[in-house]
Design a protein around this motif. Structure first.
Motif, PDB file in Angstrom:
ATOM      1  N   SER A 246      41.436  57.641  50.841  1.00 29.07           N
ATOM      2  CA  SER A 246      40.895  57.527  52.194  1.00 29.07           C
ATOM      3  C   SER A 246      41.716  56.569  53.047  1.00 29.07           C
ATOM      4  O   SER A 246      42.196  55.531  52.566  1.00 29.07           O
ATOM      5  N   THR A 247      41.894  56.919  54.326  1.00 28.72           N
ATOM      6  CA  THR A 247      42.573  56.008  55.251  1.00 28.72           C
ATOM      7  C   THR A 247      41.628  54.918  55.734  1.00 28.72           C
ATOM      8  O   THR A 247      42.077  53.882  56.227  1.00 28.72           O
ATOM      9  N   THR A 248      40.327  55.132  55.616  1.00 29.02           N
ATOM     10  CA  THR A 248      39.338  54.108  55.975  1.00 29.02           C
ATOM     11  C   THR A 248      38.334  53.987  54.827  1.00 29.02           C
ATOM     12  O   THR A 248      37.194  54.435  54.926  1.00 29.02           O
ATOM     13  N   PRO A 249      38.756  53.391  53.710  1.00 27.24           N
ATOM     14  CA  PRO A 249      37.880  53.336  52.538  1.00 27.24           C
ATOM     15  C   PRO A 249      36.653  52.466  52.781  1.00 27.24           C
ATOM     16  O   PRO A 249      36.705  51.495  53.541  1.00 27.24           O
ATOM     17  N   LEU A 250      35.573  52.804  52.111  1.00 28.53           N
ATOM     18  CA  LEU A 250      34.380  51.974  52.175  1.00 28.53           C
ATOM     19  C   LEU A 250      34.660  50.623  51.527  1.00 28.53           C
ATOM     20  O   LEU A 250      34.328  49.565  52.077  1.00 28.53           O
ATOM     21  N   ILE A 251      35.257  50.646  50.352  1.00 31.01           N
ATOM     22  CA  ILE A 251      35.680  49.441  49.644  1.00 31.01           C
ATOM     23  C   ILE A 251      37.176  49.551  49.412  1.00 31.01           C
ATOM     24  O   ILE A 251      37.627  50.437  48.682  1.00 31.01           O
ATOM     25  N   ASP A 252      37.955  48.700  50.060  1.00 32.19           N
ATOM     26  CA  ASP A 252      39.412  48.770  49.911  1.00 32.19           C
ATOM     27  C   ASP A 252      39.776  48.321  48.498  1.00 32.19           C
ATOM     28  O   ASP A 252      39.631  47.150  48.141  1.00 32.19           O
ATOM     29  N   LEU A 253      40.243  49.247  47.678  1.00 30.99           N
ATOM     30  CA  LEU A 253      40.536  48.937  46.290  1.00 30.99           C
ATOM     31  C   LEU A 253      41.692  47.961  46.151  1.00 30.99           C
ATOM     32  O   LEU A 253      41.797  47.260  45.136  1.00 30.99           O
ATOM     33  N   ARG A 254      42.539  47.885  47.161  1.00 32.64           N
ATOM     34  CA  ARG A 254      43.621  46.895  47.113  1.00 32.64           C
ATOM     35  C   ARG A 254      43.046  45.491  47.162  1.00 32.64           C
ATOM     36  O   ARG A 254      43.555  44.569  46.519  1.00 32.64           O
ATOM     37  N   VAL A 255      41.986  45.313  47.931  1.00 27.77           N
ATOM     38  CA  VAL A 255      41.325  44.016  47.994  1.00 27.77           C
ATOM     39  C   VAL A 255      40.672  43.701  46.655  1.00 27.77           C
ATOM     40  O   VAL A 255      40.731  42.572  46.156  1.00 27.77           O
ATOM     41  N   MET A 256      40.027  44.706  46.045  1.00 27.93           N
ATOM     42  CA  MET A 256      39.365  44.489  44.759  1.00 27.93           C
ATOM     43  C   MET A 256      40.354  44.129  43.661  1.00 27.93           C
ATOM     44  O   MET A 256      39.985  43.505  42.669  1.00 27.93           O
ATOM     45  N   ARG A 257      41.632  44.540  43.835  1.00 25.62           N
ATOM     46  CA  ARG A 257      42.640  44.249  42.809  1.00 25.62           C
ATOM     47  C   ARG A 257      43.299  42.895  42.988  1.00 25.62           C
ATOM     48  O   ARG A 257      44.090  42.480  42.134  1.00 25.62           O
ATOM     49  N   LEU A 258      43.003  42.190  44.069  1.00 23.48           N
ATOM     50  CA  LEU A 258      43.574  40.857  44.248  1.00 23.48           C
ATOM     51  C   LEU A 258      43.165  39.971  43.078  1.00 23.48           C
ATOM     52  O   LEU A 258      42.002  39.977  42.658  1.00 23.48           O
ATOM     53  N   PRO A 259      44.095  39.191  42.514  1.00 24.52           N
ATOM     54  CA  PRO A 259      43.766  38.399  41.316  1.00 24.52           C
ATOM     55  C   PRO A 259      42.536  37.514  41.481  1.00 24.52           C
ATOM     56  O   PRO A 259      41.700  37.440  40.582  1.00 24.52           O
ATOM     57  N   ALA A 260      42.420  36.836  42.618  1.00 23.78           N
ATOM     58  CA  ALA A 260      41.274  35.945  42.810  1.00 23.78           C
ATOM     59  C   ALA A 260      39.970  36.719  42.930  1.00 23.78           C
ATOM     60  O   ALA A 260      38.902  36.193  42.616  1.00 23.78           O
ATOM     61  N   VAL A 261      40.035  37.984  43.372  1.00 30.74           N
ATOM     62  CA  VAL A 261      38.823  38.783  43.553  1.00 30.74           C
ATOM     63  C   VAL A 261      38.363  39.381  42.229  1.00 30.74           C
ATOM     64  O   VAL A 261      37.195  39.258  41.844  1.00 30.74           O
ATOM     65  N   TRP A 262      39.281  40.032  41.488  1.00 33.43           N
ATOM     66  CA  TRP A 262      38.821  40.704  40.273  1.00 33.43           C
ATOM     67  C   TRP A 262      38.413  39.709  39.188  1.00 33.43           C
ATOM     68  O   TRP A 262      37.477  39.968  38.411  1.00 33.43           O
ATOM     69  N   THR A 263      39.081  38.563  39.134  1.00 31.92           N
ATOM     70  CA  THR A 263      38.676  37.565  38.140  1.00 31.92           C
ATOM     71  C   THR A 263      37.314  36.954  38.503  1.00 31.92           C
ATOM     72  O   THR A 263      36.481  36.713  37.617  1.00 31.92           O
ATOM     73  N   THR A 264      37.085  36.720  39.793  1.00 30.16           N
ATOM     74  CA  THR A 264      35.779  36.210  40.225  1.00 30.16           C
ATOM     75  C   THR A 264      34.692  37.241  39.958  1.00 30.16           C
ATOM     76  O   THR A 264      33.586  36.902  39.516  1.00 30.16           O
ATOM     77  N   ASN A 265      34.989  38.515  40.208  1.00 31.45           N
ATOM     78  CA  ASN A 265      34.007  39.562  39.947  1.00 31.45           C
ATOM     79  C   ASN A 265      33.706  39.691  38.450  1.00 31.45           C
ATOM     80  O   ASN A 265      32.565  39.962  38.057  1.00 31.45           O
ATOM     81  N   LEU A 266      34.721  39.498  37.611  1.00 35.76           N
ATOM     82  CA  LEU A 266      34.488  39.533  36.165  1.00 35.76           C
ATOM     83  C   LEU A 266      33.555  38.388  35.754  1.00 35.76           C
ATOM     84  O   LEU A 266      32.614  38.588  34.964  1.00 35.76           O
ATOM     85  N   ALA A 267      33.810  37.198  36.300  1.00 36.93           N
ATOM     86  CA  ALA A 267      32.922  36.067  36.015  1.00 36.93           C
ATOM     87  C   ALA A 267      31.512  36.339  36.529  1.00 36.93           C
ATOM     88  O   ALA A 267      30.519  35.994  35.878  1.00 36.93           O
TER      89      ALA A 267
END
Length: 477
Positions: A246-267
């Protein structure tokens, strides 16, 4: 809007988010009363909780994104009105079906969390953002504790319907003040809501959380549970594919893959499993009659009072976290919060013979909750572009909820898997459950150690149709 008005803005945000958090736990101790008053079965009455969980899981990330696109104040007011309508409908509900519908409407209020964090980021001075997010997180955490403590006295002195009448009055006043004093956020994403992504996101969340919440009744090996888990995996894969294209994603997966984001989400996933499970099962433990070989035979009100140390500690440590974050960093606070949770549950595994031991565990665990809530929000907010704040913090809250559902389901299996002739769980069931929750919180602490000490955020790759400029460097400590 004048800067001096940020205190009033914060008060509005804290009231709305605090009421929603309170509604999460307020009704749980009163479920037997609701079941009797509305002449329904226990299995049907549990849908009062399940419907709320599913609704909040669906609406939190979707409306967080809608706020990013259409304006956070406008969306915030609409969500508050929905919560008001849901509470009013619940207070007047003539039967269990209407009450379940009311709880679905109340679940829309889950979006108050990401919307509030986004408004703080947009409207408050940079020096105030971290502390304000920590304070709001403290209110959110304490709200759940208030629900556990207040339910018993309210039902005893008045009636279970007052669990909803009181929020009606509070939320109505909050809506009026929000209309007048909360400013509309100047930052918005360009584009539109990806409704296909919203439907797919809703589909896999419901397909995942429904069997987790009902597996104890349906059976883990039942066709319904296995089929829904398989459906969740399939729809999640379709959602990921849809969002990536999608050109206008609901959740930008690139943001979810940011190291500080995915590690915080895992915690968040691991800590949520421990936190929501202890909220669900510790009151039952202390309410168990002593004839079972453990427990204190406490009433609903007395078991709520044993949670007071947790409530006080959650709020104080959340506020303190806001003061400490500029000095020690959000990563250190998240690690410390999860470690305190593991320490408290480890203590509870070994020592749970007296009330003071349970009260001590509740207090230490409350310190961990306050620190973890505040730091998770700050880590996510500080790591994503401003126009992605609502969606990213909404997903973080959702992941914490998913963790809680998984933790509660597994804990339920351990506690109720083997019962005494009296129908009560064996002490070993609780002991094994507490040990597992301690390990989950320890895992959250280890995940927190993976959070990057600092990150320089540049463009997230080729620009999409968001209208957002490349982000300035952001430090995540």
């Amino acid at each position: 809007m004048p800067r001096t008005s940020t205190r009033l803005t914060f008060a509005v945000l804290a009231t709305g988010a605090g009421v929603f958090s309170m509604l999460q736990s307020l009704i749980a101790p009163a479920l037997p009363t609701v079941q009797h008053a509305l002449h329904t079965s226990q299995s049907t009455a549990t849908w009062v909780m399940t419907a709320y969980l599913l609704s909040a899981s669906v609406f939190t990330p979707i409306l967080g994104r809608v706020g990013d696109l259409m304006g956070k104040k406008r969306t915030l007011v609409a969500v508050l009105v929905a919560v008001l309508a849901g509470c009013l409908l619940a207070a007047l509900a003539p039967n269990i079906g209407v009450l379940i519908v009311a709880r679905i409407v109340q679940g829309i209020g889950g979006a108050l969390f990401p919307l509030s964090f986004g408004i703080i980021r947009d409207e408050f001075a940079p020096a105030e953002v971290s502390g304000s997010i920590s304070n709001l997180s403290a209110v959110i955490a304490a709200g759940g504790g208030v629900g556990m403590v207040a339910a018993g006295p309210i039902v005893s002195a008045l009636d279970y319907r007052w669990l909803f009448w009181i929020p009606v009055a509070v939320v109505a006043a909050t809506v009026l003040i929000a209309l007048r004093y909360v400013p509309e956020s100047p930052r918005r994403s360009a584009g539109r809501v990806n409704w296909a992504g919203a439907v797919l996101l809703s589909g896999w969340l419901v397909a995942l959380l429904l069997p987790l919440s009902q597996a104890g009744r349906w059976g883990w090996g039942s066709p319904r549970v296995i089929g829904l888990f398989a459906l969740a995996a399939l729809v999640c894969a379709l959602w990921l594919r849809s969002e990536a294209r999608s050109t206008t994603p609901l959740i930008d997966l690139r943001v979810m893959r940011l190291p500080a984001v995915w590690t915080t989400n895992l915690a968040a996933l691991l800590f949520g499993a421990g936190m929501y499970s202890i909220w669900s099962f510790l009151p039952g433990f202390v309410q168990t009659p002593g004839s079972a070989g453990y427990g204190f035979g406490a009433s609903v009100t007395a078991s709520g009072l044993l949670m007071v140390p947790m409530l006080v500690a959650m709020f104080l440590s959340g506020v303190l976290g806001g003061r400490l974050e500029p000095r020690v960093g959000a990563k250190a606070l998240l690690t410390a919060g999860a470690a305190l949770g593991a320490l408290a549950l480890g203590f509870l595994t070994l020592w749970h013979d007296t009330r003071w031991q349970v009260a001590l565990v509740a207090g230490v665990f409350g310190l961990g909750i306050g620190l973890a809530f505040a730091s998770m929000a700050n880590l996510v907010v500080g790591s994503v572009p401003p126009e992605q704040t609502g969606a990213a913090t909404g997903m973080n809250a959702n992941i914490r909820t998913i963790g809680g559902s998984v933790g509660a389901a597994v804990t339920g299996v351990l506690v109720t898997g083997r019962l005494q002739p009296s129908g009560l769980p064996y002490a070993s069931g609780y002991t094994h459950a507490f040990a597992l929750l301690a390990l989950l919180c320890l895992g959250a602490a280890l995940a927190a150690l993976l959070v990057p000490v600092k990150r320089t955020a540049g463009p997230l790759g080729p620009p999409r149709a968001t209208g957002a400029p490349a982000q300035a460097p952001v430090r995540v400590r």
